[in-house]
Design an enzyme around this catalytic site. Structure first.
Site, PDB file in Angstrom:
ATOM      1  N   GLU A   1       1.825  -3.319   7.407  1.00  0.00           N
ATOM      2  CA  GLU A   1       1.361  -4.689   7.197  1.00  0.00           C
ATOM      3  C   GLU A   1       1.957  -5.292   5.928  1.00  0.00           C
ATOM      4  OE1 GLU A   1      -0.408  -1.898   7.707  1.00  0.00           O
ATOM      5  OE2 GLU A   1      -2.451  -2.389   8.317  1.00  0.00           O
TER       6      GLU A   1
ATOM      7  N   CYS B   1      -6.095  -1.366   6.287  1.00  0.00           N
ATOM      8  CA  CYS B   1      -6.950  -0.813   5.230  1.00  0.00           C
ATOM      9  C   CYS B   1      -7.378  -1.943   4.303  1.00  0.00           C
ATOM     10  CB  CYS B   1      -6.190   0.259   4.453  1.00  0.00           C
ATOM     11  SG  CYS B   1      -4.851  -0.398   3.420  1.00  0.00           S
TER      12      CYS B   1
ATOM     13  N   CYS C   1      -4.392  -3.706   2.511  1.00  0.00           N
ATOM     14  CA  CYS C   1      -3.667  -4.626   3.395  1.00  0.00           C
ATOM     15  C   CYS C   1      -4.509  -5.854   3.721  1.00  0.00           C
ATOM     16  CB  CYS C   1      -3.237  -3.902   4.665  1.00  0.00           C
ATOM     17  SG  CYS C   1      -1.997  -2.614   4.354  1.00  0.00           S
TER      18      CYS C   1
ATOM     19  N   HIS D   1       2.739   0.184   3.457  1.00  0.00           N
ATOM     20  CA  HIS D   1       2.149   0.147   4.798  1.00  0.00           C
ATOM     21  C   HIS D   1       2.890  -0.881   5.651  1.00  0.00           C
ATOM     22  CE1 HIS D   1      -2.052   1.807   3.498  1.00  0.00           C
ATOM     23  NE2 HIS D   1      -1.048   2.536   3.039  1.00  0.00           N
TER      24      HIS D   1
END
Length: 138
Positions: free
Chosen positions: A48, A76, A79, A46
């Site tokens: 992040e 999410c 993260c 992701h």
């Protein structure tokens, strides 16, 4: 947030879900990243997560206590957990993610000292995502 949105645009051009993230320290961008889950065939890639790694490498340490993350979509739970451990100071979020965002799953997932600002460039961030999913479904 505009710089994070530029990263999301790169993700879109590469067929990734358009989520972008930047990390700032001392008013300087130290990490610019976007989703790479398709390209790397990695569910953890992701924006992040990529940004946390890049910023930690830049700073030479694992803690981001004096940093701010700008991200186009609410992180999410995975993260948020990584952001907890990084002890990031501030998170600035564009669009909320009521289904998969950390707030719905575990609202206390972030470090207690982390400050969160919501809805920065929210409509523009949502538009990027909606456009992607509309094209995906057509």
């Amino acid at each position: 947030m505009k710089q994070a949105m530029k990263q999301a645009e790169i993700a879109l051009e590469e067929g990734e879900i358009p989520v972008g993230a930047i990390i700032v320290s001392d008013e300087r961008i130290i990490a610019k990243c976007y989703n790479l889950t398709q390209k790397l065939n990695d569910v953890t890639a992701h924006a992040e997560m990529q940004a946390i790694t890049a910023a930690a490498n830049y700073l030479g340490g694992k803690y981001l206590t004096d940093c701010t993350l700008y991200v186009t979509l609410e992180p999410c739970l995975m993260c948020a957990g990584a952001l907890f451990w990084s002890q990031i100071n501030t998170i600035v979020i564009g669009a909320s993610d009521p289904k998969k965002g950390f707030k719905a799953q575990a609202p206390q997932a972030l470090h207690p000292k982390t400050q969160v600002r919501w809805g920065i460039e929210e409509q523009a961030c949502e538009a990027q995502l909606l456009s992607f999913f509309k094209q995906l479904r057509s």
